[in-house]
Design a protein around this motif. Structure first.
Motif, short mmCIF file in Angstrom:
data_model
loop_
_atom_site.label_atom_id
_atom_site.label_comp_id
_atom_site.label_asym_id
_atom_site.label_seq_id
_atom_site.Cartn_x
_atom_site.Cartn_y
_atom_site.Cartn_z
N THR A 11 0.86 -1.19 0.00
CA THR A 11 0.00 0.00 0.00
C THR A 11 0.89 1.23 0.00
N GLY A 12 0.45 2.25 -0.67
CA GLY A 12 1.22 3.48 -0.68
C GLY A 12 0.44 4.59 -1.35
N ARG A 13 0.89 5.81 -1.12
CA ARG A 13 0.21 6.96 -1.74
C ARG A 13 0.93 7.35 -3.03
N THR B 25 -8.66 1.32 -10.21
CA THR B 25 -9.42 0.22 -9.63
C THR B 25 -9.88 -0.78 -10.69
N THR C 199 -4.56 -3.47 -8.83
CA THR C 199 -4.42 -2.23 -8.08
C THR C 199 -5.81 -1.71 -7.73
N VAL C 200 -5.98 -1.22 -6.50
CA VAL C 200 -7.25 -0.67 -6.05
C VAL C 200 -6.99 0.67 -5.39
N ALA C 201 -7.77 1.67 -5.76
CA ALA C 201 -7.70 2.96 -5.08
C ALA C 201 -8.55 2.89 -3.83
N ILE C 202 -7.94 3.08 -2.66
CA ILE C 202 -8.70 2.98 -1.42
C ILE C 202 -9.25 4.34 -1.00
N GLU C 203 -8.41 5.36 -1.08
CA GLU C 203 -8.83 6.68 -0.62
C GLU C 203 -8.33 7.71 -1.62
N VAL C 204 -9.20 8.64 -1.98
CA VAL C 204 -8.81 9.68 -2.93
C VAL C 204 -8.89 11.02 -2.22
N HIS D 10 -3.75 0.26 -3.01
CA HIS D 10 -3.32 -1.06 -2.58
C HIS D 10 -3.06 -1.88 -3.83
#
Lengths: 173, 118, 93
Positions: free
Chosen positions: A95-97, A116, A121-126, A134
Motif C-alpha cells: 500500500t502506498g500513496r 481500480t 491495483t485498487v484505489a482505497i482513498e482519494v 493497494h
C-alpha cells in the motif's frame, strides 16, 4: 440547460433501448415525459459546472479507452498468473500513496476508477493531492508509480499539448 | 454481416471465435473465484474479484454478442458490459474504503515508499 | 456451448458463495455477494440465449442496476456502523 438536455437525451436513449418498440405512440410519450421528469430531478440534484467536464474530452476519450483496455488485459493476465502459479509469481501486497496531478474532480475520478478497474491495483482513498493505492504486487505498484496512467488521464483532461504535471492552483470544484 | 463478409467470416468461424471467448471468460471467472478463495486477506481478494468483474464478464458478453449479430440484443449486451465496467470499480473502491473504516489492516502488506512529495 | 458456459458460471458462483460463508470479515462477505451478483447477471444473459428468449436481457440489466445499488447501500451501512462504533457511545437517550 446543456446538462438537462444531455441527461434527457441519454435517458430517452436508454428508454428506447429497453423498450425496443419505436413506433408505439403511448410508450414513446410516456418515455418522453419520464425522461424529462428525471432529467429535471437531476438538475436539481447535481451542481453542473463544478466537475470540470468539457466537450473536447469526448474526442480524446476513445484513444484513452483503447489504451486502458490493453492495460486491463495485461493486468488480468498478471493477476491470473499469480493465482494459478503462486510459486513462480508470488504476491507481495503493497500500500502506498501516489500523486494525482489531475486538475479537476472529474479527472481524479477517472484516474481512481482506472486504477481500480485494472485488476491488481485498487484505489482505497482519494484526496486532493494523492490516491492511496493497494496493489497485489510490488511490480504492479511500481508500474503505476511510473506514472503513465496518470499522464494519460491528464492528457485526456487537458489535451495532448498541455504540459504534464503543470499544477497551478486551480480551485478544486 | 453475411452480405458484407461472406468468405472471411462464415458462421463456423464466428461460432469458434465466440466459443473461444466464452471458454476464456469462464476460465478467467474460475481463476478469479479460486483467487478469492485462496488469497490471504481481504485486500488481495479484491484484486481477484476484479478479474471476474472485468475481463471475464467482458469475454462472456463479447462471445454472446458474436452469437447475436447486429441486433438490438447486441446493443443490450453492450449496455450490460458498459454498466458492469462503470460500476465494478466504484463497488471495489467502496468495499476497500469500508474495509479501512472497519479497521481491517492489509496484514501482508509492506508499505510502499511514497514515490514523490506529499 | 451455452449450457457449458452456464455451468462454468455456476461453478464460479458456488466458489463465491463459499467465500461468503467462510468470511471472515463482513467485507469479505460483501465482496463475495457482489461477485455473486455480477455472475448472476451473466448467468441470466447466458440463460436467455440457452432458452432462445432474449427478453431475459432486460432482467439482466435490471439485476445489474439493483445489485450495484444494493451493494453500495449495504456498504454505506457497514461504514457508518464501523464509524459509530469507534465513537464513544452516548450514555443514555
Amino acid at each position: 440547460m446543456l446538462y438537462f438536455l444531455s441527461l434527457f437525451a441519454v435517458l430517452f436513449g436508454f428508454w428506447l433501448l429497453l423498450s425496443g418498440l419505436w413506433d408505439h405512440g403511448l410508450l414513446l410519450g410516456l418515455g418522453l415525459i419520464s425522461s424529462a421528469f428525471v432529467a429535471w430531478i437531476g438538475t436539481r440534484l447535481e451542481r453542473p459546472g463544478g466537475d470540470g467536464f468539457e466537450p473536447g474530452m469526448l474526442l480524446r476519450l476513445p484513444r484513452y479507452l483503447g489504451w486502458l483496455l490493453v492495460a486491463i488485459v495485461q493486468a488480468n493476465i498478471d493477476v491470473v498468473r499469480r493465482i494459478w502459479d503462486p510459486v513462480a509469481h508470488p504476491i507481495s501486497p503493497v500500500t502506498g500513496r501516489l500523486p494525482a496531478s489531475q486538475r479537476t474532480r472529474l479527472g481524479k475520478t477517472l484516474y481512481a476508477n482506472s486504477i481500480t478497474l485494472t485488476p491488481g491495483t485498487v484505489a482505497i482513498e482519494v484526496s486532493d493531492a494523492d490516491v492511496l493505492v493497494h496493489a497485489l504486487s510490488r511490480e504492479a505498484f511500481d508500474d503505476l508509480a511510473g506514472g503513465e496512467m496518470e499522464r494519460r488521464v491528464l492528457a485526456l483532461e487537458c489535451g495532448a499539448g498541455h504540459p504534464a504535471g503543470h499544477r497551478d492552483g486551480e480551485a478544486q470544484g | 454481416m453475411d452480405l458484407l463478409l461472406p468468405p472471411l467470416f462464415p458462421d463456423l468461424l464466428l461460432d469458434l471465435l465466440s466459443m473461444a471467448l466464452l471458454i476464456g471468460g469462464v476460465f478467467l471467472g474460475i481463476s478469479g473465484a479460486v483467487g478469492v478463495i485462496r488469497f490471504p486477506d481481504f485486500y488481495t481478494r479484491v484484486h481477484a474479484a476484479g478479474v471476474t468483474d472485468t475481463l471475464s464478464a467482458g469475454m462472456i458478453l463479447a462471445g454472446l454478442m458474436l452469437q447475436a449479430g447486429f441486433t438490438l440484443v447486441t446493443v443490450k449486451l453492450a449496455f450490460i458490459l458498459l454498466f458492469l465496467w462503470l460500476t465494478s470499480p466504484v463497488a471495489s473502491h467502496a468495499l476497500a474504503r469500508a474495509a479501512t473504516h472497519t479497521g481491517a489492516k492489509p496484514v501482508t502488506a509492506t508499505s510502499g515508499e511514497p514515490s514523490s512529495s506529499n | 456451448m451455452f449450457a457449458a458456459t452456464a455451468i462454468g458460471i455456476l461453478v464460479v458462483m458456488a466458489l463465491a458463495l463459499a467465500r461468503a460463508f467462510l468470511g471472515p470479515t463482513i467485507c469479505d462477505r460483501i465482496l463475495a455477494v457482489n461477485m455473486f451478483g455480477t455472475k448472476t447477471v451473466l448467468l441470466i444473459a447466458v440463460y436467455g440465449f440457452l432458452t432462445g428468449r432474449p427478453d431475459f436481457l432486460d432482467i439482466a440489466i435490471t439485476y445489474a442496476l439493483i445489485n450495484f445499488i444494493g451493494v453500495i447501500a449495504v456498504l454505506k451501512f457497514v461504514e457508518g456502523l464501523a464509524d459509530s462504533e469507534r465513537q464513544p457511545r452516548p450514555d443514555e437517550f
